[in-house]
Design a protein around this motif. Structure first.
Motif, mmCIF file in Angstrom:
data_model
loop_
_atom_site.group_PDB
_atom_site.id
_atom_site.type_symbol
_atom_site.label_atom_id
_atom_site.label_comp_id
_atom_site.label_asym_id
_atom_site.label_seq_id
_atom_site.Cartn_x
_atom_site.Cartn_y
_atom_site.Cartn_z
ATOM 1 N N ILE A 1 0.867 -1.182 0.000
ATOM 2 C CA ILE A 1 0.000 0.000 0.000
ATOM 3 C C ILE A 1 0.905 1.233 0.000
ATOM 4 C CG2 ILE A 1 -1.848 1.238 1.194
ATOM 5 C CD1 ILE A 1 -2.470 -1.521 2.556
ATOM 6 N N GLY A 2 0.882 1.963 -1.106
ATOM 7 C CA GLY A 2 1.718 3.149 -1.260
ATOM 8 C C GLY A 2 0.947 4.373 -0.805
ATOM 9 N N ALA A 3 1.069 4.701 0.484
ATOM 10 C CA ALA A 3 0.342 5.852 1.023
ATOM 11 C C ALA A 3 1.256 7.054 1.236
ATOM 12 C CB ALA A 3 -0.327 5.464 2.343
ATOM 13 N N ALA A 4 2.507 6.951 0.792
ATOM 14 C CA ALA A 4 3.441 8.061 0.991
ATOM 15 C C ALA A 4 3.206 9.157 -0.052
ATOM 16 C CB ALA A 4 4.879 7.547 0.879
ATOM 17 N N ALA A 5 3.478 10.390 0.363
ATOM 18 C CA ALA A 5 3.446 11.525 -0.563
ATOM 19 C C ALA A 5 4.881 11.712 -1.064
ATOM 20 C CB ALA A 5 2.944 12.770 0.147
ATOM 21 N N GLY B 1 -7.471 6.213 -14.372
ATOM 22 C CA GLY B 1 -6.323 6.278 -15.287
ATOM 23 C C GLY B 1 -5.075 5.685 -14.636
ATOM 24 N N LYS B 2 -4.932 5.945 -13.333
ATOM 25 C CA LYS B 2 -3.750 5.441 -12.613
ATOM 26 C C LYS B 2 -3.775 3.926 -12.437
ATOM 27 C CE LYS B 2 -2.724 9.586 -10.409
ATOM 28 N NZ LYS B 2 -2.572 10.470 -9.300
ATOM 29 N N LEU B 3 -4.986 3.331 -12.407
ATOM 30 C CA LEU B 3 -5.055 1.859 -12.323
ATOM 31 C C LEU B 3 -4.250 1.260 -13.466
ATOM 32 C CD1 LEU B 3 -8.838 1.113 -11.631
ATOM 33 C CD2 LEU B 3 -6.925 0.789 -10.043
ATOM 34 N N GLY C 1 -2.483 1.974 -4.600
ATOM 35 C CA GLY C 1 -1.887 3.302 -4.580
ATOM 36 C C GLY C 1 -2.853 4.324 -4.033
ATOM 37 N N PHE C 2 -2.330 5.494 -3.746
ATOM 38 C CA PHE C 2 -3.155 6.612 -3.310
ATOM 39 C C PHE C 2 -3.128 7.689 -4.384
ATOM 40 C CE2 PHE C 2 -4.856 6.640 1.045
ATOM 41 C CZ PHE C 2 -4.578 5.329 1.369
ATOM 42 N N ALA C 3 -4.120 8.549 -4.360
ATOM 43 C CA ALA C 3 -4.139 9.679 -5.283
ATOM 44 C C ALA C 3 -4.788 10.861 -4.582
ATOM 45 C CB ALA C 3 -4.925 9.324 -6.535
ATOM 46 N N THR D 1 11.885 11.743 -9.717
ATOM 47 C CA THR D 1 12.228 10.639 -8.815
ATOM 48 C C THR D 1 11.670 9.340 -9.402
ATOM 49 O OG1 THR D 1 10.202 11.081 -7.614
ATOM 50 C CG2 THR D 1 12.225 12.074 -6.734
ATOM 51 N N PRO D 2 12.178 8.186 -8.966
ATOM 52 C CA PRO D 2 11.594 6.934 -9.453
ATOM 53 C C PRO D 2 10.164 6.782 -8.933
ATOM 54 C CG PRO D 2 13.227 6.495 -7.734
ATOM 55 C CD PRO D 2 13.292 7.964 -8.031
ATOM 56 N N ASP D 3 9.294 6.170 -9.735
ATOM 57 C CA ASP D 3 7.913 5.917 -9.305
ATOM 58 C C ASP D 3 7.890 4.590 -8.544
ATOM 59 O OD1 ASP D 3 5.178 5.223 -9.079
ATOM 60 O OD2 ASP D 3 4.707 6.578 -10.727
ATOM 61 N N ILE D 4 7.854 4.679 -7.231
ATOM 62 C CA ILE D 4 7.945 3.487 -6.369
ATOM 63 C C ILE D 4 6.766 2.558 -6.640
ATOM 64 C CG2 ILE D 4 8.057 2.669 -3.981
ATOM 65 C CD1 ILE D 4 9.047 5.604 -3.290
ATOM 66 N N LEU D 5 5.577 3.151 -6.677
ATOM 67 C CA LEU D 5 4.356 2.358 -6.859
ATOM 68 C C LEU D 5 4.400 1.575 -8.177
ATOM 69 C CD1 LEU D 5 1.503 1.751 -5.763
ATOM 70 C CD2 LEU D 5 0.714 3.792 -6.990
ATOM 71 N N ALA D 6 4.741 2.268 -9.262
ATOM 72 C CA ALA D 6 4.790 1.607 -10.578
ATOM 73 C C ALA D 6 5.873 0.531 -10.594
ATOM 74 C CB ALA D 6 5.040 2.654 -11.662
HETATM 75 O O1 C5P Z 1 1.043 9.878 -9.933
HETATM 76 P P1 C5P Z 1 0.786 10.262 -8.525
HETATM 77 O O2 C5P Z 1 1.983 10.826 -7.828
HETATM 78 O O3 C5P Z 1 -0.425 11.121 -8.348
HETATM 79 O O4 C5P Z 1 0.430 8.886 -7.817
HETATM 80 C C1 C5P Z 1 0.269 8.800 -6.425
HETATM 81 C C2 C5P Z 1 0.633 7.416 -5.973
HETATM 82 O O5 C5P Z 1 1.921 7.062 -6.518
HETATM 83 C C3 C5P Z 1 0.765 7.294 -4.471
HETATM 84 O O6 C5P Z 1 0.404 5.976 -4.096
HETATM 85 C C4 C5P Z 1 2.255 7.549 -4.257
HETATM 86 O O7 C5P Z 1 2.712 6.944 -3.044
HETATM 87 C C5 C5P Z 1 2.845 6.892 -5.465
HETATM 88 N N1 C5P Z 1 4.124 7.479 -5.926
HETATM 89 C C6 C5P Z 1 5.295 6.728 -5.838
HETATM 90 N N2 C5P Z 1 6.488 7.251 -6.284
HETATM 91 C C7 C5P Z 1 6.539 8.485 -6.817
HETATM 92 C C8 C5P Z 1 5.363 9.270 -6.924
HETATM 93 C C9 C5P Z 1 4.177 8.737 -6.469
HETATM 94 O O8 C5P Z 1 5.244 5.589 -5.353
HETATM 95 N N3 C5P Z 1 7.711 8.979 -7.223
#
Ligand code: C5P
Length: 217
Positions: A88-92, A155-157, A141-143, A122-127
């Protein structure tokens, strides 16, 4: 103990991206939502691992916490904590970080009224979790969207290849970063469910109910 034997990995809080030894770029995430989620998972008997950015919160009972600072550290730590059954990616996570960290404090230059910073993605951790060889069975993920919430969340799904997106209903009274309350809508390919407004602890429990159902289906 309905999540006994399940490993739940949660990321929470902001990330801080250093400019020099005394300054950083950050955001206003308190980490409360992610900490409440990790606490709810632990209460249900999960092996709960919480990767936390810089926050002022107590570690919930039964949760294994790993502290990080930057997006790059969070990325390495989350991927290093796999395998897990649920992420669960709840980080900002900061979307951009300075290209260079100055080794000494950046000084005001006489005659210069502006300062230009070059930032890189930055790298997209969730993706990266969602496309990992050790992908968890469930990736959420969170949005934080201000408009066209359903369209952007759905769209993010697909763009992030995740199983569900929990979209903060920004603007609902009492919800948001610093608040103890929140209002979310969870979107998945088969439907959606609105949670709250309610205390983040209540929302976290409802999210865990959703996760248990998805794991069972
Ligand atoms: O694309 P956006 O940033 O709006 O997506 C939000 C989701 O992506 C959140 O779950 C956030 O934790 C995750 N995220 C991430 N790595 C990033 C940016 C966002 O894991 N660099």
């Amino acid at each position: 103990m309905s999540l006994a034997g399940t490993r739940v990995l949660v990321s929470a809080g902001p990330t801080y991206e250093d400019l020099d030894p005394v300054r950083f770029i950050g955001n206003r995430s308190s980490g409360k939502m992610g900490f409440a989620i990790a606490a709810a998972a632990a209460r249900r008997g999960a092996d709960a691992v919480l990767v936390a950015g810089p926050v002022h919160l107590k570690t919930p009972d039964g949760v294994r916490r790993i502290d990080v600072r930057s997006a790059a550290q969070m990325h390495a730590t989350v991927l290093g904590a796999l395998p897990a059954d649920v992420y669960i990616g709840a980080a900002a996570v900061a979307d951009f970080t300075p290209r260079n960290v100055a080794p000494a404090k950046i000084k005001k230059q006489p005659g210069h009224d502006t300062l230009t910073l070059e930032l890189v993605r930055t790298p997209d951790i969730l993706a990266d979790v969602a496309t990992h060889l050790r992908r968890p069975r469930l990736v959420v993920g969170f949005a934080a969207e201000t408009d066209d919430v359903a369209h952007n969340a759905r769209g993010k799904l697909d763009s992030k290849r995740v199983d569900a997106i929990a979209a903060n209903r920004v603007g609902v009274a009492g919800s948001g970063f610093e608040s103890d309350d929140n209002a979310l809508t969870i979107y998945w390919r088969g439907g959606e469910i609105a949670l709250g407004p309610a205390p983040k602890t209540t929302i976290a429990d409802a999210l865990m109910d959703f996760i248990e159902e998805r794991l069972a289906s």
